[in-house]
Design a protein around this motif. Structure first.
Motif, PDB file in Angstrom:
ATOM      1  N   VAL A  23      39.356  42.152  38.491  1.00 49.16           N
ATOM      2  CA  VAL A  23      39.466  42.186  37.030  1.00 49.16           C
ATOM      3  C   VAL A  23      38.724  43.393  36.478  1.00 49.16           C
ATOM      4  O   VAL A  23      39.239  44.131  35.634  1.00 49.16           O
ATOM      5  CB  VAL A  23      38.939  40.869  36.407  1.00 49.16           C
ATOM      6  N   LEU A  24      37.524  43.627  36.966  1.00 52.11           N
ATOM      7  CA  LEU A  24      36.755  44.784  36.497  1.00 52.11           C
ATOM      8  C   LEU A  24      37.416  46.097  36.902  1.00 52.11           C
ATOM      9  O   LEU A  24      37.417  47.059  36.132  1.00 52.11           O
ATOM     10  CB  LEU A  24      35.320  44.711  37.023  1.00 52.11           C
ATOM     11  N   VAL A  25      37.986  46.131  38.085  1.00 51.18           N
ATOM     12  CA  VAL A  25      38.702  47.333  38.530  1.00 51.18           C
ATOM     13  C   VAL A  25      39.853  47.634  37.577  1.00 51.18           C
ATOM     14  O   VAL A  25      40.073  48.792  37.198  1.00 51.18           O
ATOM     15  CB  VAL A  25      39.198  47.171  39.987  1.00 51.18           C
ATOM     16  N   GLN A  26      40.574  46.610  37.162  1.00 52.61           N
ATOM     17  CA  GLN A  26      41.670  46.824  36.211  1.00 52.61           C
ATOM     18  C   GLN A  26      41.151  47.369  34.886  1.00 52.61           C
ATOM     19  O   GLN A  26      41.774  48.232  34.277  1.00 52.61           O
ATOM     20  CB  GLN A  26      42.463  45.534  35.994  1.00 52.61           C
ATOM     21  N   HIS A  27      39.996  46.884  34.448  1.00 50.04           N
ATOM     22  CA  HIS A  27      39.380  47.411  33.217  1.00 50.04           C
ATOM     23  C   HIS A  27      39.037  48.895  33.388  1.00 50.04           C
ATOM     24  O   HIS A  27      39.254  49.695  32.482  1.00 50.04           O
ATOM     25  CB  HIS A  27      38.103  46.639  32.860  1.00 50.04           C
ATOM     26  N   VAL A  28      38.500  49.240  34.552  1.00 45.21           N
ATOM     27  CA  VAL A  28      38.108  50.631  34.812  1.00 45.21           C
ATOM     28  C   VAL A  28      39.321  51.542  34.846  1.00 45.21           C
ATOM     29  O   VAL A  28      39.353  52.592  34.201  1.00 45.21           O
ATOM     30  CB  VAL A  28      37.309  50.730  36.133  1.00 45.21           C
ATOM     31  N   VAL A  29      40.329  51.150  35.587  1.00 43.18           N
ATOM     32  CA  VAL A  29      41.515  51.994  35.759  1.00 43.18           C
ATOM     33  C   VAL A  29      42.282  52.153  34.449  1.00 43.18           C
ATOM     34  O   VAL A  29      42.853  53.215  34.181  1.00 43.18           O
ATOM     35  CB  VAL A  29      42.420  51.422  36.880  1.00 43.18           C
ATOM     36  N   ASN A  30      42.273  51.121  33.621  1.00 42.51           N
ATOM     37  CA  ASN A  30      43.036  51.154  32.366  1.00 42.51           C
ATOM     38  C   ASN A  30      42.178  51.410  31.126  1.00 42.51           C
ATOM     39  O   ASN A  30      42.647  51.215  30.008  1.00 42.51           O
ATOM     40  CB  ASN A  30      43.800  49.834  32.195  1.00 42.51           C
ATOM     41  N   ALA A  31      40.957  51.868  31.312  1.00 46.92           N
ATOM     42  CA  ALA A  31      40.045  52.072  30.185  1.00 46.92           C
ATOM     43  C   ALA A  31      40.573  53.146  29.240  1.00 46.92           C
ATOM     44  O   ALA A  31      41.008  54.208  29.671  1.00 46.92           O
ATOM     45  CB  ALA A  31      38.665  52.465  30.700  1.00 46.92           C
ATOM     46  N   LEU A  41      31.014  50.945  33.831  1.00 44.42           N
ATOM     47  CA  LEU A  41      30.553  51.379  35.146  1.00 44.42           C
ATOM     48  C   LEU A  41      29.400  50.506  35.622  1.00 44.42           C
ATOM     49  O   LEU A  41      29.372  50.064  36.773  1.00 44.42           O
ATOM     50  CB  LEU A  41      30.130  52.852  35.093  1.00 44.42           C
ATOM     51  N   ASN A  42      28.474  50.233  34.741  1.00 46.48           N
ATOM     52  CA  ASN A  42      27.340  49.377  35.074  1.00 46.48           C
ATOM     53  C   ASN A  42      27.809  47.984  35.504  1.00 46.48           C
ATOM     54  O   ASN A  42      27.342  47.443  36.510  1.00 46.48           O
ATOM     55  CB  ASN A  42      26.404  49.296  33.872  1.00 46.48           C
ATOM     56  N   ALA A  43      28.734  47.409  34.765  1.00 49.47           N
ATOM     57  CA  ALA A  43      29.249  46.074  35.094  1.00 49.47           C
ATOM     58  C   ALA A  43      29.946  46.075  36.451  1.00 49.47           C
ATOM     59  O   ALA A  43      29.719  45.172  37.271  1.00 49.47           O
ATOM     60  CB  ALA A  43      30.213  45.601  34.007  1.00 49.47           C
ATOM     61  N   LEU A  44      30.784  47.072  36.710  1.00 54.17           N
ATOM     62  CA  LEU A  44      31.512  47.126  37.980  1.00 54.17           C
ATOM     63  C   LEU A  44      30.557  47.287  39.153  1.00 54.17           C
ATOM     64  O   LEU A  44      30.668  46.570  40.158  1.00 54.17           O
ATOM     65  CB  LEU A  44      32.540  48.261  37.963  1.00 54.17           C
ATOM     66  N   LEU A  45      29.624  48.208  39.051  1.00 53.31           N
ATOM     67  CA  LEU A  45      28.698  48.426  40.162  1.00 53.31           C
ATOM     68  C   LEU A  45      27.806  47.217  40.397  1.00 53.31           C
ATOM     69  O   LEU A  45      27.569  46.842  41.545  1.00 53.31           O
ATOM     70  CB  LEU A  45      27.867  49.681  39.912  1.00 53.31           C
ATOM     71  N   ASP A  46      27.306  46.602  39.341  1.00 55.84           N
ATOM     72  CA  ASP A  46      26.467  45.407  39.501  1.00 55.84           C
ATOM     73  C   ASP A  46      27.236  44.277  40.181  1.00 55.84           C
ATOM     74  O   ASP A  46      26.693  43.564  41.022  1.00 55.84           O
ATOM     75  CB  ASP A  46      25.947  44.915  38.150  1.00 55.84           C
ATOM     76  N   ALA A  47      28.501  44.107  39.811  1.00 59.84           N
ATOM     77  CA  ALA A  47      29.304  43.033  40.406  1.00 59.84           C
ATOM     78  C   ALA A  47      29.689  43.351  41.847  1.00 59.84           C
ATOM     79  O   ALA A  47      29.674  42.467  42.704  1.00 59.84           O
ATOM     80  CB  ALA A  47      30.558  42.804  39.564  1.00 59.84           C
ATOM     81  N   ALA A  48      30.030  44.600  42.113  1.00 57.56           N
ATOM     82  CA  ALA A  48      30.489  44.975  43.456  1.00 57.56           C
ATOM     83  C   ALA A  48      29.349  45.073  44.470  1.00 57.56           C
ATOM     84  O   ALA A  48      29.575  44.904  45.667  1.00 57.56           O
ATOM     85  CB  ALA A  48      31.232  46.307  43.393  1.00 57.56           C
ATOM     86  N   PHE A  49      28.138  45.336  43.977  1.00 52.18           N
ATOM     87  CA  PHE A  49      26.987  45.485  44.868  1.00 52.18           C
ATOM     88  C   PHE A  49      25.895  44.487  44.490  1.00 52.18           C
ATOM     89  O   PHE A  49      24.784  44.873  44.116  1.00 52.18           O
ATOM     90  CB  PHE A  49      26.456  46.927  44.789  1.00 52.18           C
TER      91      PHE A  49
END
Length: 108
Positions: A23-31, A41-49
């Protein structure tokens, strides 16, 4: 609003929202241009790592599939051009601090 939603998604546990990285990846790609790229970016990295930074010297192939998906999404988006805080956020997870470095490290 989408950036706030991303921060909310980040906080969900994997057993509750197993697809939260997708879901976050889709937000990033379609931002869009009006997106707060730093928050996203902060949300994606925190969730992925969730366990913190990758080990020193770790290769791209040592990442989990979700982590690989997150890094590749960054390369497909404009998020890495979000400003001077991007290198700091990437460095927090021991990732290469710029697009060229991420491309080389990921073999892309």
């Amino acid at each position: 609003m989408s950036s706030m939603a991303a921060l909310t998604i980040r906080g969900l546990e994997p057993d509750v929202a197993h697809d939260r990285i997708s879901v976050l990846v889709q937000h990033v790609v379609n931002a869009g241009a009006d997106t707060d790229f730093f928050m996203l970016l902060n949300a994606l990295l925190d969730a992925a790592f969730p366990d913190g930074p990758v080990s020193d010297g770790a290769g791209f192939d040592e990442l989990t599939s979700d982590q690989q998906m997150a890094v590749l999404a960054l390369l497909e988006s404009n998020v890495l051009r979000a400003g001077p805080m991007v290198p700091m956020l990437l460095g927090r997870y021991h990732l290469p601090r710029d697009e060229a470095g991420l491309r080389a490290w990921s073999g892309r």
